[in-house]
Scaffold this motif. Structure first.
Motif, PDB file in Angstrom:
ATOM      1  N   THR A   8      -2.916  -0.030  -3.818  1.00  0.00           N
ATOM      2  CA  THR A   8      -2.870   1.428  -3.720  1.00  0.00           C
ATOM      3  C   THR A   8      -4.079   2.086  -4.367  1.00  0.00           C
ATOM      4  O   THR A   8      -4.673   3.012  -3.800  1.00  0.00           O
ATOM      5  CB  THR A   8      -1.574   1.954  -4.361  1.00  0.00           C
ATOM      6  OG1 THR A   8      -0.456   1.419  -3.653  1.00  0.00           O
ATOM      7  CG2 THR A   8      -1.521   3.473  -4.316  1.00  0.00           C
TER       8      THR A   8
ATOM      9  N   THR B 279       4.213  -0.999   3.448  1.00  0.00           N
ATOM     10  CA  THR B 279       3.716   0.333   3.135  1.00  0.00           C
ATOM     11  C   THR B 279       4.865   1.227   2.703  1.00  0.00           C
ATOM     12  O   THR B 279       6.025   0.981   3.030  1.00  0.00           O
ATOM     13  CB  THR B 279       3.023   0.989   4.345  1.00  0.00           C
ATOM     14  OG1 THR B 279       4.018   1.389   5.308  1.00  0.00           O
ATOM     15  CG2 THR B 279       2.021   0.051   4.984  1.00  0.00           C
TER      16      THR B 279
ATOM     17  N   ASP C  57       7.043  -1.183   7.447  1.00  0.00           N
ATOM     18  CA  ASP C  57       6.558   0.193   7.328  1.00  0.00           C
ATOM     19  C   ASP C  57       7.621   1.077   6.676  1.00  0.00           C
ATOM     20  O   ASP C  57       8.796   1.004   7.027  1.00  0.00           O
ATOM     21  CB  ASP C  57       6.223   0.723   8.731  1.00  0.00           C
ATOM     22  CG  ASP C  57       5.279   1.917   8.685  1.00  0.00           C
ATOM     23  OD1 ASP C  57       4.687   2.173   7.619  1.00  0.00           O
ATOM     24  OD2 ASP C  57       5.125   2.577   9.732  1.00  0.00           O
TER      25      ASP C  57
ATOM     26  N   LEU D 188       0.845  -1.202   0.000  1.00  0.00           N
ATOM     27  CA  LEU D 188       0.000   0.000   0.000  1.00  0.00           C
ATOM     28  C   LEU D 188       0.873   1.242   0.000  1.00  0.00           C
ATOM     29  O   LEU D 188       1.786   1.368   0.826  1.00  0.00           O
ATOM     30  CB  LEU D 188      -0.896   0.019   1.242  1.00  0.00           C
ATOM     31  CG  LEU D 188      -1.741   1.296   1.434  1.00  0.00           C
ATOM     32  CD1 LEU D 188      -2.864   1.354   0.397  1.00  0.00           C
ATOM     33  CD2 LEU D 188      -2.292   1.372   2.850  1.00  0.00           C
ATOM     34  N   SER D 189       0.591   2.157  -0.913  1.00  0.00           N
ATOM     35  CA  SER D 189       1.265   3.449  -0.939  1.00  0.00           C
ATOM     36  C   SER D 189       0.283   4.549  -0.533  1.00  0.00           C
ATOM     37  O   SER D 189      -0.843   4.609  -1.050  1.00  0.00           O
ATOM     38  CB  SER D 189       1.806   3.741  -2.346  1.00  0.00           C
ATOM     39  OG  SER D 189       2.311   5.062  -2.422  1.00  0.00           O
ATOM     40  N   ARG D 190       0.715   5.399   0.395  1.00  0.00           N
ATOM     41  CA  ARG D 190      -0.048   6.571   0.805  1.00  0.00           C
ATOM     42  C   ARG D 190       0.935   7.662   1.219  1.00  0.00           C
ATOM     43  O   ARG D 190       2.077   7.375   1.590  1.00  0.00           O
ATOM     44  CB  ARG D 190      -0.973   6.254   1.993  1.00  0.00           C
ATOM     45  CG  ARG D 190      -2.191   5.409   1.651  1.00  0.00           C
ATOM     46  CD  ARG D 190      -3.181   6.158   0.768  1.00  0.00           C
ATOM     47  NE  ARG D 190      -4.409   5.401   0.549  1.00  0.00           N
ATOM     48  CZ  ARG D 190      -4.608   4.530  -0.421  1.00  0.00           C
ATOM     49  NH1 ARG D 190      -3.617   4.271  -1.266  1.00  0.00           N
ATOM     50  NH2 ARG D 190      -5.751   3.904  -0.569  1.00  0.00           N
TER      51      ARG D 190
ATOM     52  N   LYS E  30      -0.768   5.175   7.793  1.00  0.00           N
ATOM     53  CA  LYS E  30      -0.241   3.871   7.389  1.00  0.00           C
ATOM     54  C   LYS E  30       0.320   3.107   8.587  1.00  0.00           C
ATOM     55  O   LYS E  30       0.076   1.912   8.751  1.00  0.00           O
ATOM     56  CB  LYS E  30       0.854   4.031   6.326  1.00  0.00           C
ATOM     57  CG  LYS E  30       0.430   4.721   5.051  1.00  0.00           C
ATOM     58  CD  LYS E  30       1.514   4.676   3.998  1.00  0.00           C
ATOM     59  CE  LYS E  30       2.836   5.300   4.427  1.00  0.00           C
ATOM     60  NZ  LYS E  30       2.718   6.743   4.728  1.00  0.00           N
TER      61      LYS E  30
END
Length: 280
Positions: free
Chosen positions: A214, A193, A150, A43-45, A51
């Motif tokens: 994502t 992440t 992370d 997941l990219s944020r 996150k």
């Protein structure tokens, strides 16, 4: 609804949930859906988007700390009879300017995990230590292992202006992350992440079961707050504020699904809600 504390800057699920003194937006439906859907995710944020808190939520869930989930979706929808060993790594703190810095960080984190599980290191290099730690944990516990990473890309981004140094760090990370492919029989769940789009070719070569969520519409609001969250969870903080102005200023993030508010920015607003443009 009783007013609670605003969880500004808190990335620890237990701290937010102990005594339920802080507001918390329940993200456990997303967590359970992920676990049911597969086993390896990315997941990219942006930074400060929640996150790390979501990763910590996964950690507490897999470790079986049911008392922290009282009243949440997972409380009655998760099998609490099984507790999984969890290996969590974070590269979010400090600046790793070289491969040597990265190796020091990996060795420190591996040492902390080995001490926690009472499994002393068997090899000097981080890759071998990581691989054997996963295997030994699975064998000792009788359960497959959960790995949470992370800010997977921060060591590279710390030196992104120096292409040669960044490439060296990327290659060192690639070697470390390759353990995830080799250890697949021992892994129950893997979640990474970061803030940048990963490349399977350059960094996760061979890890072809890593699903990038994502821009998956189902997980657009996996981090951040929706309109419904603001109106329900944070209702005690809204009187006197112009709700439409808040929506116009803060509800601007969308990953092909439900739009969300940046949680850090919204919490700062609710802490100091006296900006004239946002008052009714």
């Amino acid at each position: 609804m009783k007013a609670k504390k605003l969880p500004i800057g808190i990335q620890t699920f237990a701290k937010i949930r102990e005594q339920q003194a802080y507001y918390y937006v329940d993200k456990t439906p997303h967590a359970l859906r992920l676990i049911e859907q597969g086993s390896h995710f990315f997941l990219s944020r942006p930074r400060r988007f929640g996150k790390s808190l979501f990763l910590d939520t996964l950690k507490e869930l897999f470790e079986g700390h049911r008392e922290l989930f009282q009243g949440l979706h997972a409380d009655s929808h998760w099998d609490w009879s099984v507790k999984y060993p969890v290996l969590r790594f974070s590269f979010g703190g400090g600046v790793l300017g070289s491969v040597a810095d990265l190796q020091d960080s990996l060795n420190e984190q591996l040492g902390t995990l080995e001490e926690r599980f009472e499994l002393p290191a068997q090899y000097p290099d981080a890759r071998s230590r990581f691989k054997r730690l996963i295997q030994r944990l699975a064998e000792a516990s009788g359960c497959k292992v959960v790995v949470l990473i992370d800010e997977y890309d921060k060591p590279i981004l710390d030196r992104i202006e120096d292409r040669a140094r960044a490439a060296e760090i990327r290659d060192a990370l690639k070697d470390f992350y390759s353990v995830l492919k080799d250890s697949d029989p021992y892994l129950r769940f893997v979640f990474l992440t970061g803030v940048s789009k990963f490349s399977k070719v350059s960094l996760f070569s061979g890890l072809n079961n890593l699903q990038d969520i994502t821009i998956d519409p189902r997980y657009s609001d996996i981090c951040g707050y929706t309109d419904a969250d603001v109106d329900s969870v944070f209702a005690p903080e809204l009187p006197g504020l112009d709700r439409e102005q808040i929506r116009a200023w803060y509800n601007g993030y969308n990953w092909c699904g439900t739009s969300v508010y940046n949680p850090f920015d919204l919490l700062l607003l609710l802490q100091q809600p006296h900006a004239p443009a946002l008052l009714v």
